[in-house]
Design an enzyme around this catalytic site. Structure first.
Site, PDB file in Angstrom:
ATOM      1  N   HIS A 199       5.478   0.058 -12.940  1.00 34.29           N
ATOM      2  CA  HIS A 199       5.633   0.336 -11.445  1.00 34.29           C
ATOM      3  C   HIS A 199       6.770   1.496 -11.851  1.00 34.29           C
ATOM      4  CE1 HIS A 199       3.016  -2.743  -9.358  1.00 34.29           C
ATOM      5  NE2 HIS A 199       3.263  -2.151  -8.570  1.00 34.29           N
ATOM      6  N   HIS A 241      10.482  -8.078 -13.269  1.00 31.59           N
ATOM      7  CA  HIS A 241      10.702  -7.635 -14.084  1.00 31.59           C
ATOM      8  C   HIS A 241      12.385  -7.598 -14.648  1.00 31.59           C
ATOM      9  CE1 HIS A 241       6.968  -6.010 -14.814  1.00 31.59           C
ATOM     10  NE2 HIS A 241       7.209  -5.304 -14.089  1.00 31.59           N
TER      11      HIS A 241
END
Length: 278
Positions: A199, A241
């Site tokens: 992303h 993440h």
């Protein structure tokens, strides 16, 4: 009649001599045979090595803590780690600690759990499938050659991003944070790995692409930059993440755009490539 010990000692003193003792005679015989023993030892080297190995001094020296035996090179490296290794381990520890502290939307019971639906909506806005579908639709609906060229290269950039991120994830194989919940939209096998953030790479690359090739007003340009930043930051808030995954993703996406510019395709080049395939 036997004489007394006192009489024998006085007789010995009178005679000017002393009575030899059995112990004294044995020592004399040992000194007499010592040269012969040394000669036998010299002629038998195997026995000499055996005696040397059984020496108490050698045994004490080999087993003592202060012995000066040299350690193997790999043991010395383990005992004295490099400064780079220490720095990397320290950075990893800080990264894991900070990522866990910032994962405030990792679950409904987290401190900011109520904002999780909003973070997941931002997550979908940076997903690859909506971007691929949108670029393909704009390419199909575009009437101008310039618009088709921009959308064609955006589509190529998105495919290139998916390939590079997938390969890097498969090579590094870093697991996602332990507090992450795998409820993402449309995941694949490599999405079980964390480094780098796809992303973040996509948001950084697309933001730079749009700001360069589309004529946008100043408020819209600010919104594009703000969107890219929020997409990357939401990955840490959701617990998807670690901080370093997102930071490297932004860096990778920024330089990934340079590769897109090097591989830029025009509609004529694309039609020629399609014609050669047919």
């Amino acid at each position: 009649m036997p004489s007394s010990p006192k009489a024998r000692n006085s007789a010995a003193r009178i005679g000017g001599g002393s009575v030899p003792s059995p112990a004294g005679s044995s020592r004399t015989e040992l000194r007499a045979h010592q040269p012969l023993l040394l000669q036998r030892q010299a002629s038998d080297p195997a026995a000499a090595r055996l005696r040397a190995s059984e020496s108490p001094v050698r045994r004490r020296g080999s087993g003592s803590p202060g012995s000066t035996q040299s350690l193997p090179e790999e043991d010395c490296m383990r005992l004295h780690p490099s400064l780079l290794g220490i720095a990397l381990r320290s950075l990893l520890a800080v990264d894991l600690w900070l990522s866990k502290r910032l994962g405030v939307c990792a679950g409904e019971d987290a401190s900011w759990g109520s904002a999780r639906p909003l973070m997941k909506l931002i997550e979908v806005s940076g997903h690859g499938i909506p971007w691929l579908a949108g670029a393909g639709y704009c390419l199909y609906k575009s009437d101008s050659a310039a618009g088709q060229e921009v959308m064609l290269n955006l589509l190529m950039a998105l495919v290139l991003d998916l390939v590079l991120v997938g390969v890097l994830k498969a090579v590094v194989r870093r697991r996602r944070p332990a507090h992450n919940r795998m409820d993402m939209f449309a995941t694949f096998s490599v999405d079980s790995y964390s480094f780098p953030s796809g992303h973040a790479t996509r948001a950084s690359m697309c933001a730079r692409f749009l700001l360069t090739h589309l004529v946008l007003a100043a408020p819209v340009r600010v919104l594009v930059l703000l969107w890219a930043t929020i997409v990357g930051f939401s990955r840490v808030l959701l617990g998807r993440h670690n901080v370093t995954d997102v930071a490297f993703g932004f860096f990778m996406g920024y330089w990934q755009y340079n590769l897109v510019e090097m591989l830029w395709l025009s509609p004529v080049m694309f039609q020629n490539a399609i014609g050669q395939l047919h």
